[in-house]
Scaffold this active site. Structure first.
Site, PDB file in Angstrom:
ATOM      1  N   ASN A 379      37.914  34.545  49.680  1.00 42.70           N
ATOM      2  CA  ASN A 379      38.795  35.248  48.754  1.00 42.70           C
ATOM      3  C   ASN A 379      38.758  34.522  47.415  1.00 42.70           C
ATOM      4  O   ASN A 379      38.926  33.302  47.361  1.00 42.70           O
ATOM      5  CB  ASN A 379      40.238  35.258  49.253  1.00 42.70           C
ATOM      6  CG  ASN A 379      40.421  36.040  50.534  1.00 42.70           C
ATOM      7  OD1 ASN A 379      39.505  36.718  50.996  1.00 42.70           O
ATOM      8  ND2 ASN A 379      41.594  35.957  51.118  1.00 42.70           N
ATOM      9  N   TYR A 381      39.911  35.016  43.093  1.00 42.08           N
ATOM     10  CA  TYR A 381      40.572  35.832  42.077  1.00 42.08           C
ATOM     11  C   TYR A 381      40.343  35.316  40.660  1.00 42.08           C
ATOM     12  O   TYR A 381      40.008  36.071  39.767  1.00 42.08           O
ATOM     13  CB  TYR A 381      42.083  35.888  42.351  1.00 42.08           C
ATOM     14  CG  TYR A 381      42.459  36.717  43.531  1.00 42.08           C
ATOM     15  CD1 TYR A 381      42.462  36.177  44.821  1.00 42.08           C
ATOM     16  CD2 TYR A 381      42.818  38.048  43.384  1.00 42.08           C
ATOM     17  CE1 TYR A 381      42.800  36.939  45.915  1.00 42.08           C
ATOM     18  CE2 TYR A 381      43.170  38.828  44.476  1.00 42.08           C
ATOM     19  CZ  TYR A 381      43.166  38.267  45.738  1.00 42.08           C
ATOM     20  OH  TYR A 381      43.499  39.040  46.815  1.00 42.08           O
TER      21      TYR A 381
END
Length: 550
Positions: A379, A381
């Site tokens: 993940n 971002y």
């Protein structure tokens, strides 16, 4: 609200953020809504890689013409430099992600038990350990009842993959290894998998996305109890492997264990940093390792699936403080990756964490941990800088970080509604190289991006349908996907999947319904009706071009 209706203002409010750049704090954050003529009208990105080839311009008029079903790649080319052609393999997985607590609703439906998040909402605690605005996840996005609509959306978006999580208390309401199974809850996930497959979508279920059954926290303090939590989690996994494993070929054990550690301050009334921080992390790793061991021995030989864990990292980068950068990486990233590849904690953790706080791995633990991933799930971002200062954040190695460099320049072009999340695609490419060099290159593992997204600042104040014209999010996806493509084509990195966060606007944990990272707007006041945002057309067209045919 379109860019034309932006006005320049600065608002300060307090909220509790689960930001990945720090441990849990009660922060005062400045939100800036920019004036288009001054700040946004001519935003151009220059420089190497993601920023060089595409001079994206945010104009006062979003891509309104893309709101029709007939939008094609030709429509996009008038605004964007075209996506690359054929840089990704034909079997590339792409789609979107969600998590059970954030989207399902049905919090007590059909025998589901309470999670620690349900308890936090229904039994508020004093700030900063409360749910913002008293908002609850009881209904969330109603996906428990509308999952078929969600799958239809995925299909319309051109997706061939869906990452969702399984609610442990929906399947085993009391949570424990000797507690009864809720057959209706178990069947829900079987039906969800079948619906995915019927629509040509590969399911990527995550066993644990933070919603611990409340009885386990009450019974023995949850993740702080090594002897109890590991066999309870393994039994839950066993139930899911047995029920779904004939159809599921990609399993994820635990989502972002680093954030599980950080969230304990909110979810565990008895939380003690000096006792729980590294003990909880240790138990998460062992739960993963024992679960993988079970799967490989009992199920993988006949089900032929793959299994991994989901790690998270916004890459830290400041040349002047390389040693602190390494330490920050060790704590915020390598902590939950090194044991799975090397069988040990990273060097700076072993050197700086007091021995009584960091449990040792036994020889049997090392045997189970090392090599306990079949692929690398990541993940990502945003990015951040290491400042060279210290701070009170044990889970981050007490290394201070900032979204601004020493000259005050931000890490990216546009900031989302979280202070830690900027559109900074250069860091994404750098992180992919780091993962490849340290982990996946030597082992031959593939990387799957399992979350990546952008919460447009102030979107919850925009009027419908203007909020569907999510220009900032379109720019974010375009930039990050170009970095992904160049990492494959130019850096030779084996990336096999990309699942953006998130399919729907969701309940963003204790930040409530204000932050919106979803590519689909959900009208919670009118039957939870779903409305695709323009970014879905950008991503769909991008994938149609980049993935090789055949």
């Amino acid at each position: 609200m379109t860019n034309q209706r932006y006005h320049h203002r600065r608002t300060e409010f307090r909220y509790q953020t689960w930001c990945r750049s720090r441990s849990i704090f009660d922060l005062t954050v400045s939100l800036i809504i920019l004036h288009p003529a001054k700040d946004l009208a001519k935003w151009q990105r220059t420089g190497p890689a993601s920023t060089r080839a595409r001079a994206l311009v945010i104009s006062p008029t979003p891509l309104g013409e893309l709101n029709s079903k007939e939008a094609t790649i030709a429509d996009l080319d008038s605004k964007y430099i075209p996506p690359p052609v054929g840089t990704l393999p034909p079997d590339f997985y792409h789609g979107y992600s969600t998590a059970a607590f954030q989207c399902e609703g049905g919090w007590d439906a059909d025998g589901k038990g309470p999670s620690v998040w349900d308890d936090l909402g229904h039994n508020p605690r004093p700030a900063p350990y409360d749910m913002r605005n008293g908002e609850l996840g009881d209904d969330a996005m109603n996906s428990y009842y509308q999952y078929k609509e969600d799958i239809a959306l995925l299909k319309s978006y051109g997706s061939n993959a869906y990452r969702f999580s399984i609610s442990w208390p929906r399947v085993i309401p009391l949570g424990g290894r000797d507690d009864p199974i809720n057959e209706k809850g178990l069947q829900f996930y079987s039906d969800l998998v079948d619906e995915c497959l019927a629509n040509g979508i590969t399911p990527f279920p995550t066993l644990y996305h933070w919603d611990l059954p409340l009885p386990l926290e009450q019974r023995y303090e949850g993740w702080s109890n090594t002897a109890e939590i590991i066999p309870d989690f393994v039994r839950f996994a066993d139930v899911m492997f047995a029920k779904l494993g004939d159809r599921v070929k990609f399993w994820l054990t635990i989502n972002e264990p680093w954030n599980v550690v950080n969230l304990n301050g909110h979810l565990k009334p008895t939380f003690k940093p000096e006792r729980d921080t590294f003990l909880v992390g240790h138990n998460l790793l062992l739960a993963h390792a024992h679960t993988v061991d079970l799967y490989r021995k009992k199920y993988q030989p006949t089900q032929h699936g793959k299994i991994s864990i989901v790690n998270v990292k916004p890459i830290d980068d400041t040349p002047e403080v390389k040693e602190l950068q390494k330490k920050r990486l060790d704590f915020a990233f390598h902590w939950f990756s090194d044991p799975l590849y090397f069988g040990t904690y990273p060097p700076s953790m072993l050197a700086t964490v007091p021995q009584e706080q960091l449990p040792e791995f036994t020889p049997e633990d090392v045997k189970l941990l090392k090599g306990s991933c079949d692929f690398f799930a990541l993940n990502s971002y945003s990015s951040m800088y290491v400042t060279g200062k210290e701070c009170d954040n044990p889970a981050g190695g007490n290394v201070d970080t900032s979204m601004f460099d020493k000259e005050g320049k931000p890490v990216g072009d546009i900031r989302g509604c979280f202070s830690w999340l900027w559109n900074a695609p250069w860091g994404f490419r750098k992180l992919l190289r780091h993962v490849h060099e340290r982990y996946t290159g030597p082992t031959g593992h593939a990387i799957y991006i399992t979350e990546n997204g952008f919460p447009t600042d102030g979107e919850h104040h925009r009027r419908f349908p203007d909020l569907l014209h999510d220009t900032e999010r379109q720019n974010f996806f375009d930039a990050y996907l170009h970095e992904l493509s160049e990492a494959v084509e130019k850096d030779g990195i084996n990336i096999r999947g990309y699942m953006a966060w998130s399919l729907l606007n969701t309940m963003e944990w204790y930040c409530g319904y204000g932050p919106r990272l979803g590519v689909t707007h959900v009208d919670r006041e009118n039957g939870f009706k779903r409305y695709p945002k323009d970014c879905t057309k950008v991503v769909k067209a991008w994938m149609e071009s980049a993935i090789r045919k055949g």
